[in-house]
Design a protein around this motif. Structure first.
Motif, PDB file in Angstrom:
ATOM      1  N   TYR A 131       0.838  -1.201   0.000  1.00  0.00           N
ATOM      2  CA  TYR A 131       0.000   0.000   0.000  1.00  0.00           C
ATOM      3  C   TYR A 131       0.872   1.251   0.000  1.00  0.00           C
ATOM      4  O   TYR A 131       0.671   2.169  -0.805  1.00  0.00           O
ATOM      5  CB  TYR A 131      -0.904  -0.054   1.228  1.00  0.00           C
ATOM      6  CG  TYR A 131      -1.743   1.171   1.451  1.00  0.00           C
ATOM      7  CD1 TYR A 131      -2.986   1.292   0.845  1.00  0.00           C
ATOM      8  CD2 TYR A 131      -1.310   2.199   2.285  1.00  0.00           C
ATOM      9  CE1 TYR A 131      -3.779   2.418   1.062  1.00  0.00           C
ATOM     10  CE2 TYR A 131      -2.089   3.315   2.501  1.00  0.00           C
ATOM     11  CZ  TYR A 131      -3.315   3.420   1.894  1.00  0.00           C
ATOM     12  OH  TYR A 131      -4.087   4.533   2.101  1.00  0.00           O
ATOM     13  N   TRP A 133       1.568   4.623  -2.755  1.00  0.00           N
ATOM     14  CA  TRP A 133       1.552   6.051  -2.411  1.00  0.00           C
ATOM     15  C   TRP A 133       2.902   6.723  -2.626  1.00  0.00           C
ATOM     16  O   TRP A 133       2.968   7.938  -2.805  1.00  0.00           O
ATOM     17  CB  TRP A 133       1.068   6.239  -0.975  1.00  0.00           C
ATOM     18  CG  TRP A 133      -0.410   6.077  -0.895  1.00  0.00           C
ATOM     19  CD1 TRP A 133      -1.102   4.936  -0.619  1.00  0.00           C
ATOM     20  CD2 TRP A 133      -1.395   7.074  -1.150  1.00  0.00           C
ATOM     21  NE1 TRP A 133      -2.452   5.169  -0.689  1.00  0.00           N
ATOM     22  CE2 TRP A 133      -2.661   6.484  -1.006  1.00  0.00           C
ATOM     23  CE3 TRP A 133      -1.336   8.423  -1.487  1.00  0.00           C
ATOM     24  CZ2 TRP A 133      -3.852   7.181  -1.180  1.00  0.00           C
ATOM     25  CZ3 TRP A 133      -2.509   9.127  -1.653  1.00  0.00           C
ATOM     26  CH2 TRP A 133      -3.751   8.509  -1.505  1.00  0.00           C
ATOM     27  N   TRP A 165      -4.615  -4.215  -5.943  1.00  0.00           N
ATOM     28  CA  TRP A 165      -5.925  -3.635  -5.637  1.00  0.00           C
ATOM     29  C   TRP A 165      -6.963  -4.226  -6.577  1.00  0.00           C
ATOM     30  O   TRP A 165      -6.705  -4.421  -7.769  1.00  0.00           O
ATOM     31  CB  TRP A 165      -5.897  -2.128  -5.834  1.00  0.00           C
ATOM     32  CG  TRP A 165      -4.989  -1.373  -4.911  1.00  0.00           C
ATOM     33  CD1 TRP A 165      -3.644  -1.547  -4.741  1.00  0.00           C
ATOM     34  CD2 TRP A 165      -5.346  -0.288  -4.060  1.00  0.00           C
ATOM     35  NE1 TRP A 165      -3.159  -0.642  -3.831  1.00  0.00           N
ATOM     36  CE2 TRP A 165      -4.181   0.144  -3.404  1.00  0.00           C
ATOM     37  CE3 TRP A 165      -6.548   0.363  -3.808  1.00  0.00           C
ATOM     38  CZ2 TRP A 165      -4.177   1.194  -2.497  1.00  0.00           C
ATOM     39  CZ3 TRP A 165      -6.550   1.419  -2.909  1.00  0.00           C
ATOM     40  CH2 TRP A 165      -5.370   1.820  -2.251  1.00  0.00           C
ATOM     41  N   TYR A 216     -11.441   4.159  -2.216  1.00  0.00           N
ATOM     42  CA  TYR A 216     -10.590   4.844  -1.258  1.00  0.00           C
ATOM     43  C   TYR A 216     -11.347   6.071  -0.748  1.00  0.00           C
ATOM     44  O   TYR A 216     -11.930   6.813  -1.541  1.00  0.00           O
ATOM     45  CB  TYR A 216      -9.269   5.305  -1.900  1.00  0.00           C
ATOM     46  CG  TYR A 216      -8.431   6.085  -0.926  1.00  0.00           C
ATOM     47  CD1 TYR A 216      -7.530   5.442  -0.091  1.00  0.00           C
ATOM     48  CD2 TYR A 216      -8.585   7.459  -0.783  1.00  0.00           C
ATOM     49  CE1 TYR A 216      -6.801   6.147   0.851  1.00  0.00           C
ATOM     50  CE2 TYR A 216      -7.867   8.168   0.158  1.00  0.00           C
ATOM     51  CZ  TYR A 216      -6.974   7.508   0.970  1.00  0.00           C
ATOM     52  OH  TYR A 216      -6.261   8.200   1.911  1.00  0.00           O
ATOM     53  N   ASP A 229     -10.920   9.207   2.493  1.00  0.00           N
ATOM     54  CA  ASP A 229     -10.383   9.788   3.722  1.00  0.00           C
ATOM     55  C   ASP A 229     -11.076  11.135   3.909  1.00  0.00           C
ATOM     56  O   ASP A 229     -11.935  11.498   3.100  1.00  0.00           O
ATOM     57  CB  ASP A 229      -8.848   9.857   3.685  1.00  0.00           C
ATOM     58  CG  ASP A 229      -8.263  10.893   2.737  1.00  0.00           C
ATOM     59  OD1 ASP A 229      -8.945  11.880   2.390  1.00  0.00           O
ATOM     60  OD2 ASP A 229      -7.100  10.722   2.336  1.00  0.00           O
ATOM     61  N   GLN A 283     -11.595  11.162  -2.113  1.00  0.00           N
ATOM     62  CA  GLN A 283     -12.103   9.807  -2.322  1.00  0.00           C
ATOM     63  C   GLN A 283     -12.012   9.466  -3.797  1.00  0.00           C
ATOM     64  O   GLN A 283     -11.984  10.348  -4.648  1.00  0.00           O
ATOM     65  CB  GLN A 283     -13.531   9.669  -1.830  1.00  0.00           C
ATOM     66  CG  GLN A 283     -14.534  10.551  -2.518  1.00  0.00           C
ATOM     67  CD  GLN A 283     -15.919  10.420  -1.907  1.00  0.00           C
ATOM     68  OE1 GLN A 283     -16.103   9.797  -0.872  1.00  0.00           O
ATOM     69  NE2 GLN A 283     -16.898  11.008  -2.543  1.00  0.00           N
ATOM     70  N   ILE A 335      -7.892   6.343  -8.107  1.00  0.00           N
ATOM     71  CA  ILE A 335      -6.984   6.222  -6.961  1.00  0.00           C
ATOM     72  C   ILE A 335      -5.586   6.678  -7.362  1.00  0.00           C
ATOM     73  O   ILE A 335      -4.920   7.397  -6.620  1.00  0.00           O
ATOM     74  CB  ILE A 335      -7.011   4.791  -6.390  1.00  0.00           C
ATOM     75  CG1 ILE A 335      -8.394   4.520  -5.777  1.00  0.00           C
ATOM     76  CG2 ILE A 335      -5.896   4.600  -5.360  1.00  0.00           C
ATOM     77  CD1 ILE A 335      -8.667   3.083  -5.423  1.00  0.00           C
ATOM     78  N   ASP A 391      -4.951   3.867   8.454  1.00  0.00           N
ATOM     79  CA  ASP A 391      -5.834   3.361   7.400  1.00  0.00           C
ATOM     80  C   ASP A 391      -6.362   1.984   7.764  1.00  0.00           C
ATOM     81  O   ASP A 391      -5.648   1.167   8.359  1.00  0.00           O
ATOM     82  CB  ASP A 391      -5.098   3.301   6.063  1.00  0.00           C
ATOM     83  CG  ASP A 391      -4.833   4.682   5.483  1.00  0.00           C
ATOM     84  OD1 ASP A 391      -5.332   5.679   6.045  1.00  0.00           O
ATOM     85  OD2 ASP A 391      -4.137   4.771   4.470  1.00  0.00           O
ATOM     86  N   VAL A 395      -8.109  -1.263   5.919  1.00  0.00           N
ATOM     87  CA  VAL A 395      -8.215  -1.878   4.598  1.00  0.00           C
ATOM     88  C   VAL A 395      -9.079  -3.123   4.683  1.00  0.00           C
ATOM     89  O   VAL A 395      -8.945  -3.914   5.623  1.00  0.00           O
ATOM     90  CB  VAL A 395      -6.800  -2.257   4.081  1.00  0.00           C
ATOM     91  CG1 VAL A 395      -6.870  -3.035   2.790  1.00  0.00           C
ATOM     92  CG2 VAL A 395      -5.937  -1.019   3.942  1.00  0.00           C
ATOM     93  N   SER A 426     -11.248  -2.024  -0.248  1.00  0.00           N
ATOM     94  CA  SER A 426     -11.633  -0.696   0.211  1.00  0.00           C
ATOM     95  C   SER A 426     -10.643  -0.217   1.263  1.00  0.00           C
ATOM     96  O   SER A 426     -10.094  -1.012   2.022  1.00  0.00           O
ATOM     97  CB  SER A 426     -13.058  -0.688   0.773  1.00  0.00           C
ATOM     98  OG  SER A 426     -13.122  -1.424   1.973  1.00  0.00           O
ATOM     99  N   VAL A 427     -10.440   1.096   1.262  1.00  0.00           N
ATOM    100  CA  VAL A 427      -9.557   1.739   2.228  1.00  0.00           C
ATOM    101  C   VAL A 427     -10.308   2.916   2.825  1.00  0.00           C
ATOM    102  O   VAL A 427     -10.850   3.746   2.092  1.00  0.00           O
ATOM    103  CB  VAL A 427      -8.252   2.241   1.571  1.00  0.00           C
ATOM    104  CG1 VAL A 427      -7.389   2.967   2.596  1.00  0.00           C
ATOM    105  CG2 VAL A 427      -7.495   1.111   0.905  1.00  0.00           C
TER     106      VAL A 427
END
Length: 125
Positions: free
Chosen positions: A15, A19, A35, A41, A43, A47, A54, A102, A104, A113-114
């Motif tokens: 993950y 990033w 994924w 995703y 936060d 999203q 993503i 996070d 997951v 999904s995160v």
């Protein structure tokens, strides 16, 4: 699936690798490998759904924070098809500025999904 089927550290590292990847083609390959195609995703700030959205979110973070790197913070753990871990974000080789946690959910071993939480965000970040 049971918890033993998942290595939470490897999942968290994969993950974080997404990033930290600045090259869109390499990032797309990482997303494809780890994924699900319809991954979600979310936060408090952004999203996205699916690999392209993503990847665009990741690219936006690199644009806003050039040279910053994500790192794992503490120990990743798992329960069934769920993994939880914390991370830091800051300039490469310097103290972190942002921290988050996070959650997951996995599906067939891939991130499905995160849900991200921001634990430390300086004013103006």
């Amino acid at each position: 699936m049971n918890t033993a089927a998942h290595d939470p550290v490897a999942i968290a590292q994969g993950y974080i690798a997404v990033w930290n990847e600045t090259d869109p083609a390499r990032r797309a390959a990482l997303l494809e490998a780890g994924w699900s195609a319809d991954a979600q995703y979310v936060d408090p700030i952004m999203q996205g759904s699916g690999h392209a959205q993503i990847s665009a979110l990741v690219g936006a973070v690199h644009q806003r924070y050039p040279g910053f790197r994500f790192n794992l913070l503490g120990k990743a753990d798992a329960h069934g098809d769920h993994v939880r871990f914390s991370w830091t974000l800051g300039p490469s080789g310097a103290a972190d500025l942002i921290q988050g946690t996070d959650f997951v959910r996995l599906d067939a071993g891939k991130l499905r999904s995160v849900t991200g939480f921001l634990d430390k965000v300086p004013v103006g970040a």
